[in-house]
Design a protein around this motif. Structure first.
Motif, PDB file in Angstrom:
ATOM      1  N   GLY A 282      -2.847  -3.587  -2.243  1.00  0.00           N
ATOM      2  CA  GLY A 282      -1.714  -3.454  -3.145  1.00  0.00           C
ATOM      3  C   GLY A 282      -0.801  -4.666  -3.133  1.00  0.00           C
ATOM      4  O   GLY A 282       0.423  -4.543  -3.274  1.00  0.00           O
TER       5      GLY A 282
ATOM      6  N   TYR B   5     -10.068  -6.913  -6.915  1.00  0.00           N
ATOM      7  CA  TYR B   5     -10.105  -5.839  -5.924  1.00  0.00           C
ATOM      8  C   TYR B   5      -8.897  -6.009  -5.008  1.00  0.00           C
ATOM      9  O   TYR B   5      -8.880  -6.858  -4.125  1.00  0.00           O
ATOM     10  CB  TYR B   5     -11.414  -5.901  -5.130  1.00  0.00           C
ATOM     11  CG  TYR B   5     -11.505  -4.878  -4.013  1.00  0.00           C
ATOM     12  CD1 TYR B   5     -11.203  -3.537  -4.232  1.00  0.00           C
ATOM     13  CD2 TYR B   5     -11.902  -5.258  -2.733  1.00  0.00           C
ATOM     14  CE1 TYR B   5     -11.290  -2.603  -3.215  1.00  0.00           C
ATOM     15  CE2 TYR B   5     -12.005  -4.333  -1.709  1.00  0.00           C
ATOM     16  CZ  TYR B   5     -11.695  -3.007  -1.957  1.00  0.00           C
ATOM     17  OH  TYR B   5     -11.781  -2.083  -0.938  1.00  0.00           O
ATOM     18  N   ASN B   6      -7.893  -5.197  -5.225  1.00  0.00           N
ATOM     19  CA  ASN B   6      -6.619  -5.323  -4.527  1.00  0.00           C
ATOM     20  C   ASN B   6      -6.358  -4.074  -3.697  1.00  0.00           C
ATOM     21  O   ASN B   6      -5.436  -3.307  -3.971  1.00  0.00           O
ATOM     22  CB  ASN B   6      -5.502  -5.557  -5.545  1.00  0.00           C
ATOM     23  CG  ASN B   6      -4.157  -5.822  -4.890  1.00  0.00           C
ATOM     24  OD1 ASN B   6      -4.081  -6.173  -3.720  1.00  0.00           O
ATOM     25  ND2 ASN B   6      -3.087  -5.653  -5.663  1.00  0.00           N
ATOM     26  N   ARG B   7      -7.179  -3.888  -2.691  1.00  0.00           N
ATOM     27  CA  ARG B   7      -7.081  -2.687  -1.860  1.00  0.00           C
ATOM     28  C   ARG B   7      -5.722  -2.574  -1.178  1.00  0.00           C
ATOM     29  O   ARG B   7      -5.178  -1.484  -1.011  1.00  0.00           O
ATOM     30  CB  ARG B   7      -8.199  -2.709  -0.810  1.00  0.00           C
ATOM     31  CG  ARG B   7      -8.200  -1.517   0.128  1.00  0.00           C
ATOM     32  CD  ARG B   7      -9.297  -1.657   1.169  1.00  0.00           C
ATOM     33  NE  ARG B   7      -9.142  -0.701   2.246  1.00  0.00           N
ATOM     34  CZ  ARG B   7      -9.708  -0.825   3.426  1.00  0.00           C
ATOM     35  NH1 ARG B   7     -10.481  -1.863   3.688  1.00  0.00           N
ATOM     36  NH2 ARG B   7      -9.528   0.080   4.357  1.00  0.00           N
TER      37      ARG B   7
ATOM     38  N   HIS C 213      -8.184  -0.704  -6.873  1.00  0.00           N
ATOM     39  CA  HIS C 213      -7.774  -0.532  -5.486  1.00  0.00           C
ATOM     40  C   HIS C 213      -8.846   0.127  -4.631  1.00  0.00           C
ATOM     41  O   HIS C 213      -8.669   0.283  -3.422  1.00  0.00           O
ATOM     42  CB  HIS C 213      -6.481   0.278  -5.427  1.00  0.00           C
ATOM     43  CG  HIS C 213      -5.358  -0.329  -6.207  1.00  0.00           C
ATOM     44  ND1 HIS C 213      -4.582  -1.353  -5.725  1.00  0.00           N
ATOM     45  CD2 HIS C 213      -4.922  -0.087  -7.476  1.00  0.00           C
ATOM     46  CE1 HIS C 213      -3.700  -1.719  -6.642  1.00  0.00           C
ATOM     47  NE2 HIS C 213      -3.888  -0.959  -7.703  1.00  0.00           N
ATOM     48  N   ASP C 214      -9.937   0.506  -5.276  1.00  0.00           N
ATOM     49  CA  ASP C 214     -11.054   1.151  -4.590  1.00  0.00           C
ATOM     50  C   ASP C 214     -12.335   0.713  -5.324  1.00  0.00           C
ATOM     51  O   ASP C 214     -12.366   0.725  -6.552  1.00  0.00           O
ATOM     52  CB  ASP C 214     -10.895   2.672  -4.651  1.00  0.00           C
ATOM     53  CG  ASP C 214     -11.887   3.416  -3.776  1.00  0.00           C
ATOM     54  OD1 ASP C 214     -13.096   3.053  -3.794  1.00  0.00           O
ATOM     55  OD2 ASP C 214     -11.471   4.346  -3.062  1.00  0.00           O
TER      56      ASP C 214
ATOM     57  N   ASP D  82     -11.498 -10.213  -4.172  1.00  0.00           N
ATOM     58  CA  ASP D  82     -10.143  -9.926  -3.686  1.00  0.00           C
ATOM     59  C   ASP D  82      -9.206 -11.121  -3.774  1.00  0.00           C
ATOM     60  O   ASP D  82      -7.987 -10.962  -3.719  1.00  0.00           O
ATOM     61  CB  ASP D  82     -10.196  -9.476  -2.222  1.00  0.00           C
ATOM     62  CG  ASP D  82     -10.538 -10.635  -1.292  1.00  0.00           C
ATOM     63  OD1 ASP D  82     -11.672 -11.169  -1.404  1.00  0.00           O
ATOM     64  OD2 ASP D  82      -9.679 -11.035  -0.482  1.00  0.00           O
TER      65      ASP D  82
ATOM     66  N   GLU E 234     -13.912   2.576  -8.267  1.00  0.00           N
ATOM     67  CA  GLU E 234     -13.447   2.417  -9.636  1.00  0.00           C
ATOM     68  C   GLU E 234     -14.412   1.590 -10.478  1.00  0.00           C
ATOM     69  O   GLU E 234     -14.269   1.514 -11.700  1.00  0.00           O
ATOM     70  CB  GLU E 234     -12.061   1.783  -9.652  1.00  0.00           C
ATOM     71  CG  GLU E 234     -10.970   2.637  -9.030  1.00  0.00           C
ATOM     72  CD  GLU E 234      -9.632   1.929  -9.003  1.00  0.00           C
ATOM     73  OE1 GLU E 234      -9.145   1.541 -10.074  1.00  0.00           O
ATOM     74  OE2 GLU E 234      -9.074   1.751  -7.891  1.00  0.00           O
TER      75      GLU E 234
ATOM     76  N   GLU F 234      -7.231  -4.605 -12.503  1.00  0.00           N
ATOM     77  CA  GLU F 234      -6.972  -4.527 -11.057  1.00  0.00           C
ATOM     78  C   GLU F 234      -7.447  -3.174 -10.551  1.00  0.00           C
ATOM     79  O   GLU F 234      -7.132  -2.136 -11.121  1.00  0.00           O
ATOM     80  CB  GLU F 234      -5.466  -4.677 -10.792  1.00  0.00           C
ATOM     81  CG  GLU F 234      -5.062  -4.551  -9.334  1.00  0.00           C
ATOM     82  CD  GLU F 234      -3.561  -4.716  -9.137  1.00  0.00           C
ATOM     83  OE1 GLU F 234      -3.034  -4.163  -8.153  1.00  0.00           O
ATOM     84  OE2 GLU F 234      -2.914  -5.403  -9.959  1.00  0.00           O
TER      85      GLU F 234
ATOM     86  N   GLU G 265     -16.324  -2.511   3.341  1.00  0.00           N
ATOM     87  CA  GLU G 265     -15.187  -1.960   2.613  1.00  0.00           C
ATOM     88  C   GLU G 265     -15.530  -0.524   2.211  1.00  0.00           C
ATOM     89  O   GLU G 265     -16.700  -0.177   2.030  1.00  0.00           O
ATOM     90  CB  GLU G 265     -14.908  -2.795   1.366  1.00  0.00           C
ATOM     91  CG  GLU G 265     -14.231  -4.120   1.641  1.00  0.00           C
ATOM     92  CD  GLU G 265     -12.777  -3.954   2.055  1.00  0.00           C
ATOM     93  OE1 GLU G 265     -12.052  -3.180   1.395  1.00  0.00           O
ATOM     94  OE2 GLU G 265     -12.365  -4.605   3.037  1.00  0.00           O
TER      95      GLU G 265
END
Length: 224
Positions: free
Chosen positions: A204, A200-202, A218-219, A181, A222, A216, A103
């Motif tokens: 969206g 981890y909601n890459r 997205h990267d 995720d 973070e 939450e 990832e």
């Protein structure tokens, strides 16, 4: 990240490893190796079957071996293929290890976090490939241990899984953070075990409200 989180529990698939892209490339290679026709319909059907069967495993309705081998047998049946799928599972994982994809920012984030925290992998995946994946991608030095459900004898999201992980890691719940995720496996499991968790909601994706992450992201960057 708050200093209180001294133990970090990372899911593997689609959290550390881009399993979605790996799966796409691996399935295509498998069908080519077996001399079978392959297109996007095959991939879509495989993913639907795999998602359903892994969900049944999380709920305790299927054994892991039934998922590992059964998804290919079912795929062949639904596609009308006469192929013998008995060796598809080992072939799939052999090909998968040749196509590992991390990832984004996984390596640098884990390297930095490991300076001040203890990192562990928590996974329902296949035990035989977990350490080789870490070693081949350069992640191995940053992780203290790998906790695989088939080794622990219970799977995510069962509270007993997390209890055994905490005991083995000598970790305190208040200082432990789950990063994953999957809402149904990682986040719901952390909720049930009373642990803090970041989703981890890459991609969206929408959260239907069945699990509640503390945060939450997205990267993976973070996390720093």
């Amino acid at each position: 990240m708050e200093a209180r989180f001294t133990t970090l529990l990372f899911d593997a698939d689609d959290t550390l490893f881009d399993t979605t892209r790996n799966e796409e490339q691996t399935l295509a290679a498998l069908f080519q190796e077996k001399g079978l026709p392959y297109d996007e319909t095959v991939l879509a059907r495989y993913r639907a079957i795999s998602r359903e069967m892994w969900g049944a495993f999380e709920q305790g309705r299927l054994e892991k071996a039934q998922v590992q081998h059964g998804r290919f047998a079912r795929l062949a049946r639904e596609l009308g293929l006469s192929a013998d799928t008995s060796d598809f599972f080992p072939s799939f994982h052999r090909l998968s290890l040749e196509r590992l994809i991390l990832e984004p920012h996984a390596l640098e984030v884990c390297r930095e976090l490991a300076r001040t925290r203890r990192l562990y992998v928590i996974t329902n995946g296949t035990a035989a490939i977990q350490r080789p994946r870490l070693e081949r991608t350069g992640l191995a030095p940053f992780f203290t241990d790998v906790f695989v459900s088939e080794t622990l004898g219970v799977q995510k999201p069962q509270p007993a899984y997390f209890e055994r992980v905490l005991q083995a890691a000598s970790a305190q719940p208040a200082h432990t953070l789950v990063i994953g995720d999957s809402l149904t496996s990682d986040i719901a499991g952390a909720n049930r075990a009373g642990l803090h968790c970041w989703w981890y909601n890459r991609a969206g994706a929408a959260n239907p409200g069945t699990a509640t992450p503390d945060r939450e992201i997205h990267d993976l960057a973070e996390l720093l």
